[in-house]
Structures are given as structure tokens and as C-alpha cells.
Design an enzyme around this catalytic site. Structure first.
Site, PDB file in Angstrom:
ATOM      1  N   CYS A  68      75.087 -51.415  -7.774  1.00  0.00           N
ATOM      2  CA  CYS A  68      75.453 -50.678  -6.556  1.00  0.00           C
ATOM      3  C   CYS A  68      74.183 -50.321  -5.775  1.00  0.00           C
ATOM      4  O   CYS A  68      73.207 -49.846  -6.352  1.00  0.00           O
ATOM      5  CB  CYS A  68      76.215 -49.408  -6.926  1.00  0.00           C
ATOM      6  N   CYS A  72      72.682 -42.697  -6.302  1.00  0.00           N
ATOM      7  CA  CYS A  72      73.240 -41.481  -6.930  1.00  0.00           C
ATOM      8  C   CYS A  72      72.550 -41.250  -8.285  1.00  0.00           C
ATOM      9  O   CYS A  72      72.647 -42.099  -9.184  1.00  0.00           O
ATOM     10  CB  CYS A  72      74.744 -41.616  -7.101  1.00  0.00           C
ATOM     11  N   CYS A  75      74.227 -41.858 -11.742  1.00  0.00           N
ATOM     12  CA  CYS A  75      75.139 -42.986 -11.957  1.00  0.00           C
ATOM     13  C   CYS A  75      74.515 -44.176 -12.679  1.00  0.00           C
ATOM     14  O   CYS A  75      73.524 -44.754 -12.226  1.00  0.00           O
ATOM     15  CB  CYS A  75      75.703 -43.449 -10.621  1.00  0.00           C
ATOM     16  N   CYS A 112      93.817 -45.779 -12.038  1.00  0.00           N
ATOM     17  CA  CYS A 112      92.727 -45.551 -11.076  1.00  0.00           C
ATOM     18  C   CYS A 112      91.688 -46.658 -11.213  1.00  0.00           C
ATOM     19  O   CYS A 112      91.180 -46.886 -12.314  1.00  0.00           O
ATOM     20  CB  CYS A 112      92.032 -44.229 -11.362  1.00  0.00           C
ATOM     21  N   CYS A 143      95.572 -45.433  -7.658  1.00  0.00           N
ATOM     22  CA  CYS A 143      94.426 -44.726  -7.084  1.00  0.00           C
ATOM     23  C   CYS A 143      93.256 -45.697  -7.061  1.00  0.00           C
ATOM     24  O   CYS A 143      93.106 -46.506  -7.984  1.00  0.00           O
ATOM     25  CB  CYS A 143      94.084 -43.512  -7.951  1.00  0.00           C
ATOM     26  N   CYS A 203      91.961 -37.481  -3.423  1.00  0.00           N
ATOM     27  CA  CYS A 203      91.411 -37.071  -4.711  1.00  0.00           C
ATOM     28  C   CYS A 203      89.917 -36.846  -4.473  1.00  0.00           C
ATOM     29  O   CYS A 203      89.192 -37.804  -4.173  1.00  0.00           O
ATOM     30  CB  CYS A 203      91.638 -38.168  -5.754  1.00  0.00           C
ATOM     31  N   ARG A 275      91.557 -31.856 -12.279  1.00  0.00           N
ATOM     32  CA  ARG A 275      91.364 -32.774 -13.410  1.00  0.00           C
ATOM     33  C   ARG A 275      90.122 -32.444 -14.225  1.00  0.00           C
ATOM     34  O   ARG A 275      89.011 -32.381 -13.693  1.00  0.00           O
ATOM     35  CB  ARG A 275      91.280 -34.217 -12.926  1.00  0.00           C
TER      36      ARG A 275
END
Ligand code: SAM
Ligand code: DTB
Ligand code: SF4
Length: 335
Positions: A68, A72, A75, A112, A143, A203, A275
């Protein structure tokens, strides 16, 4: 006057009115309550709004892993860090549908799907639509979390039948720059506006245990609650520390602070599904039980999150059995 269950439940009832004008100081005051008072209040609100022994279970699948372009700091999938992760191209539709079928057999009600993308490209929309229709046809809620979306893309996903779009704010506005430099807080809010405008359910939540302060945790919840509508689903992730990411080695969060985060989320977003998200692998059963008492009513279920481990499904089934919890869809109710 001494606090009795009667007079403590007074404010709980009043707070079930949905508010979108929370001040940082009010939220910090909730965090600062004695632990028992905070939990009692959160649990009372939980009971006023939901069947308290029902927890929604979603299973996650990484449909495109690693490489990616975003940075972040938490991550494992960022190309900026060497985490030894095996990169994968976008999975084909049959592979995704087979995983969804398996999730349904194990008892998940929502599937998801996550992609390590900065943003969705128009060229990938037809593949997403095919996947969404296939998963929906199995009777599962759908999702996706695919990075930033344009307004048109959000509409296309909605038209294909996508129920929820996950896009996290991750942390407070103030702490955000310590964590991500490749896109802004405003970029994230814009995607959330597109999701909301499309009619999909939102979400959105964040991660704690990233070295932030309590003020940042309060700030994150304030941003979420002060959206024009509360997100229908609010994932609270405990940082999963991954070797090779900049946040590996950051001070561990006091577990009671995690419970406080759940409780405050429940109080200020009383009708949202909260959650208990990533990080359960490092939590005791007792800590998770406390989170359910504090108002968590959704989990990720299945051995894997996106790339890291989650508790075994059998362990979670046994935990639910021991706690008298039923897996299901906890719709907000009013008595
Ligand atoms: N790339 C898309 C994005 O960031 O919007 C979707 C996938 S991304 C992995 C989804 C979310 O997973 C992130 O927003 C973050 O909140 C969460 N996440 C990622 N790594 C994590 C970690 N190590 N611990 C806890 N949560 C994590
Ligand atoms: C969310 O808030 N947490 C999930 C989901 N939304 C996509 C992801 C957790 C990822 C944990 C790290 C990993 O397994 O790669
Ligand atoms: Fe990419 Fe999402 Fe990971 Fe950030 S959280 S590096 S955008 S996959």
C-alpha cells in the site's frame, strides 16, 4: 444524596437522545469517572438501546494484501515499512465467494472485505460489484474497506448492494499527523460524507494504544459522535503491534483504558454498534467480558483479521457460551 441504581440511571435515560454537539471537556469528564460509575452508566445506556446479550459477528478477508502506498505507522501492509508480509494481487471472485461461504457456515452474519489501497480506482469497481452481489446472494451483510472513495464510486457500490463501508478516522485530529502523512483528516471525512450520501451504512472508528493521550481518545470519539449522523458501526481497535512498523514497541495501553474507551463510545453513540475490534488476541476473556458489559456488541470472528491473528472461532463460541451471549444482529430498540 448517595448514588443509588435509581438516581444513577436517570442521566442514562436522558443520554439516549442522540447528540451531535459533544465538547471535548464533557467527553474527558466521562473518561475521568470512577471506573464503576462509568461502567454502570454505559451498561444502563446499552440496555436502554439494545438487547444486552446479543453480539454481532463479522468475518474479515483481505482481498488485496500489502504494497500500500500510504504510510500509516501502525500498518503491516504499508509499502513504506519492511514487515515481511507476502504481497497478493486482488483475489478472484470465486476465491472471495468461497471464503464468504465458509464464514457463513461458521456463523458470521456480515462479511467484511479489505484492500490495501489508498483509494478505489474506477477500473476495479466492476470486480467489486461482482463480489458484492455474490456475497449478498448468500444472505450475508456486506462491508468493504477500500480506501478513499469518490461520490460516484460510493453510489456504484451502494447500487451493487454494499451495506456498510468501513473508513476509520483512526485517531484525533491533533494526533493524526504523528501517524499518517500521506492523506489528511479532511480526506477521510470527505470519504465518510460520500458514503453517507450514497445511503450506505457508515462503519468508522479508530485505533488506540498508539502512544496517544486520553485527550486524543476523547477527541476521536468526539469527531465520530459529532458527524451529522452517528456511524452505524464504530470499530475500536487496540493496536496490533507488528515488527517493522514504526509503532512496534510503543508503550502498551492500560487494559482498563480500553474498557473506558468502549464505555464512552457507548454513552455518546448509544444506538451504534460498538465493535471490540482488532487486538482481542492479546486480551484475556475477562477483559473482553468487561468490554461486552461496557457496551461492545460486535466483534470480528474467525482466525484472521486482515493479515494478523484473531482468536480461534471455537474459542469465541466457547466464550459466548460461558457468558450467555448469542451471536446475532443487535438492532437498536426502544422500550
Ligand atoms: N486501506 C484501507 C484504509 O486504510 O482505509 C482499508 C484497509 S485498512 C488495513 C483498515 C483499517 O485497519 C485501518 O483504518 C486501521 O484502523 C486498521 N488497522 C490497520 N492495521 C492495524 C493494526 N496494526 N492494529 C489495529 N488496527 C489496524
Ligand atoms: C477495522 O476497524 N479493523 C479491521 C477492519 N476495520 C478492516 C482491520 C484490523 C486490521 C488489523 C491488522 C491486520 O490484520 O492487518
Ligand atoms: Fe494502506 Fe489502509 Fe494500511 Fe494505511 S491502513 S497503509 S491505507 S492498507
Amino acid at each position: 444524596m448517595s448514588a443509588t441504581p435509581e438516581n444513577l440511571s436517570g442521566p442514562a435515560v436522558a443520554e439516549t437522545m442522540l447528540r451531535h454537539n459533544w465538547h471535548q471537556a464533557e467527553i474527558e469528564a466521562l473518561f475521568a469517572l470512577p471506573f464503576n460509575d462509568l461502567l454502570f452508566r454505559a451498561h444502563s445506556i446499552h440496555r436502554d438501546n439494545f438487547e444486552p446479550n446479543t453480539v454481532q459477528v463479522s468475518t474479515l478477508l483481505s482481498i488485496k494484501t500489502g504494497a500500500c502506498p500510504e504510510d500509516c505507522a501502525y500498518c503491516p501492509q504499508s509499502a513504506h515499512y519492511n514487515t515481511g508480509l507476502e504481497k497478493e494481487r486482488l483475489l478472484d471472485t470465486e476465491t472471495v465467494l468461497a471464503a464468504a461461504e465458509q464464514a457463513k457456515k461458521s456463523g458470521a452474519t456480515r462479511f467484511c472485505m479489505g484492500a490495501a489501497w489508498r483509494k478505489l480506482h474506477d477500473r476495479d469497481v466492476p470486480a467489486m460489484s461482482e463480489i458484492i452481489s455474490g456475497v449478498k446472494a448468500m444472505g450475508l451483510e456486506t462491508c468493504m474497506t477500500l480506501g478513499m472513495l469518490t461520490e460516484g464510486q460510493a453510489q456504484s457500490l451502494r447500487e451493487s448492494g454494499l451495506d456498510y463501508y468501513n473508513h476509520n478516522l483512526d485517531t484525533s485530529r491533533e494526533y493524526y499527523d504523528e501517524i499518517i502523512s500521506t492523506r489528511t483528516y479532511e480526506d477521510r471525512l470527505e470519504t465518510l460524507r460520500h458514503v453517507r450520501a450514497s445511503g450506505m451504512s457508515v462503519c468508522s472508528g479508530g485505533i488506540i494504544g498508539m502512544g496517544e493521550g486520553r485527550g486524543d481518545r476523547a477527541g476521536l470519539l468526539m469527531e465520530l459522535a459529532n458527524q451529522p449522523e452517528h456511524p452505524e458501526s464504530v470499530p475500536i481497535n487496540l493496536l496490533v503491534q507488528v515488527e517493522g512498523t514504526p509503532l512496534k514497541g510503543v508503550d502498551e495501553l492500560d487494559p482498563f483504558e480500553f474498557v473506558r474507551m468502549i464505555a464512552v463510545a457507548r454513552i455518546i453513540m448509544p444506538q451504534s454498534q460498538v465493535r471490540l475490534s482488532a487486538g482481542r488476541e492479546n486480551m484475556s476473556d475477562e477483559l473482553q467480558a468487561m468490554c461486552f458489559f461496557a457496551g461492545a456488541n460486535s466483534i470480528f470472528y474467525g482466525e484472521k483479521l486482515l493479515t494478523t491473528d484473531n482468536p480461534e472461532a471455537e474459542h469465541d463460541r466457547e466464550l459466548f457460551r460461558r457468558l450467555g451471549i448469542t451471536a446475532g444482529n443487535p438492532e437498536p430498540c426502544s422500550h
